[in-house]
Design an enzyme around this catalytic site. Structure first.
Site, PDB file in Angstrom:
ATOM      1  N   GLY A 124       0.840  -1.210   0.000  1.00 51.30           N
ATOM      2  CA  GLY A 124       0.000   0.000   0.000  1.00 51.30           C
ATOM      3  C   GLY A 124       0.865   1.247   0.000  1.00 51.30           C
ATOM      4  N   ARG A 167       0.118   5.457  -1.765  1.00 51.86           N
ATOM      5  CA  ARG A 167      -0.585   6.661  -1.278  1.00 51.86           C
ATOM      6  C   ARG A 167      -0.784   6.581   0.234  1.00 51.86           C
ATOM      7  NH1 ARG A 167      -6.374   5.674  -1.087  1.00 51.86           N
ATOM      8  NH2 ARG A 167      -6.774   3.535  -1.736  1.00 51.86           N
ATOM      9  N   VAL A 171      -2.544  -8.189  -1.907  1.00 53.85           N
ATOM     10  CA  VAL A 171      -1.887  -8.891  -0.788  1.00 53.85           C
ATOM     11  C   VAL A 171      -2.748 -10.025  -0.217  1.00 53.85           C
ATOM     12  CG1 VAL A 171      -0.408  -6.957  -0.110  1.00 53.85           C
ATOM     13  CG2 VAL A 171      -2.677  -7.210   0.959  1.00 53.85           C
ATOM     14  N   TYR A 196     -13.056  -4.644  10.831  1.00 58.80           N
ATOM     15  CA  TYR A 196     -11.774  -3.927  10.862  1.00 58.80           C
ATOM     16  C   TYR A 196     -11.067  -4.127  12.213  1.00 58.80           C
ATOM     17  CZ  TYR A 196      -8.571   0.061  10.270  1.00 58.80           C
ATOM     18  OH  TYR A 196      -7.453   0.873  10.158  1.00 58.80           O
ATOM     19  N   ALA A 219     -11.471  -6.534  14.380  1.00 62.71           N
ATOM     20  CA  ALA A 219     -11.024  -7.927  14.515  1.00 62.71           C
ATOM     21  C   ALA A 219      -9.776  -8.170  13.678  1.00 62.71           C
ATOM     22  CB  ALA A 219     -12.144  -8.881  14.089  1.00 62.71           C
ATOM     23  N   LYS A 246      -7.495  -5.980  12.841  1.00 66.21           N
ATOM     24  CA  LYS A 246      -6.337  -5.274  13.399  1.00 66.21           C
ATOM     25  C   LYS A 246      -5.900  -5.892  14.732  1.00 66.21           C
ATOM     26  CE  LYS A 246      -5.750  -2.230  10.104  1.00 66.21           C
ATOM     27  NZ  LYS A 246      -4.525  -2.245   9.277  1.00 66.21           N
TER      28      LYS A 246
END
Ligand code: NAP
Length: 244
Positions: free
Chosen positions: A11, A14, A64, A155, A157, A159
């Site tokens: 990533g 940007r 990914v 999100y 969970a 992270k």
């Protein structure tokens, strides 16, 4: 010590990833920028790194979340750069919604990109690092993975999973000279938070330091962990105090 070494940043075209790429290039590292859709941004950042800092910079398209695609990417990067010393797993997405109405596809997409994507990268690139008996891995988690956050079951969970993965990788890979740490940003000024404009004042009132972070402030924390020799399995909050 890392000058002249090679870093892979997912990533990296940007947002926070681009700030990380600029920081590493400024410090003299060669960079492999992994992008999914932002080809032009990634290519132009490569030009910028070469022109401004004289490093080798190349862009690679890879999703990914795709195990085989990451395996192929790893072989290509190894062929181009010879070795890989630093890996920054920064690629991530959000698909917010409350649990009772969250679509299965939105849950899966976020877990696949944020958690499985980080696993796929460590799974394939750690082999190169093990052979060199040196490696520095930094994963970009989030304070949502520490505290939980309404509307972000997928999100948060993913992270939290990244944090557990970081600690496990740190334990497994230490004997091979590889460290693995995480940064946990709060709110950062990028495209990801651009949709929060209407709620921004309210959000800022919950941040002790009273503002969102700049992407460069996350990049500085990543750089600190990459150059640290005796820190592993750590989660560094860079959140203006929101998760104290
Ligand atoms: P962003 O501006 O939305 O950028 C997301 C990046 O992830 C883009 O470079 C994108 O690549 C890449 N990406 C998404 N899906 C991918 C995939 N399947 N394969 C490869 N790359 C993929 O987000 P950001 O704010 O810079 O966020 C970067 C990281 O910080 C994320 O992990 C995010 O969860 C985390 N974070 C952000 C904040 C915040 O407030 N912004 C807070 C905490 C944590 P393309 O553009 O090429 O598609």
């Amino acid at each position: 010590m890392l000058k002249g070494k090679t870093a892979v940043v997912t990533g990296g075209g940007r947002g926070i990833g681009a700030a990380i790429v600029r920081k590493l290039a400024e410090e003299g590292l060669n960079v492999a920028i992994i992008y999914a859709g932002s080809r032009e941004a990634a290519e132009s950042l490569c030009d910028e790194c070469r022109d401004a800092f004289g490093v080798d910079a190349r862009a690679y398209r890879c999703d990914v979340s795709d195990f085989q695609a990451v395996k192929d990417l790893c072989a290509e990067v190894k062929k181009d750069f010879g070795s890989v010393h630093c890996l920054v797993n920064n690629a991530g997405i959000t698909r917010d919604g409350l649990i009772p109405v969250m679509k299965e596809s939105d849950f899966d997409a976020v877990i696949d990109t944020n958690l499985k994507g980080t696993f796929n990268m460590i799974r394939h690139f750690s082999g190169i690092m093990m052979r060199g008996r040196f490696g520095r891995i930094v994963n970009v988690s989030s304070v949502s993975g520490i505290t939980g956050n309404p509307g972000q079951a997928n999100y948060s969970a993913s992270k939290a999973g990244v944090i557990a993965l970081t600690k496990t990788a740190a334990k497994e890979l230490a004997a091979k000279g590889i460290t693995c740490n995480a940064v946990a940003p709060g709110f950062v000024e990028t495209d990801m938070t651009a949709g929060l404009e209407s709620k921004k004042e309210q959000l800022i009132s919950a941040i002790p330091l009273g503002r969102f972070a700049a992407p460069e402030e996350i990049a500085d924390a990543v750089w600190f962990l990459l150059r640290s020799e005796y820190i592993t399995g750590e989660v560094l909050r860079v959140d203006g105090g929101i998760a104290i």
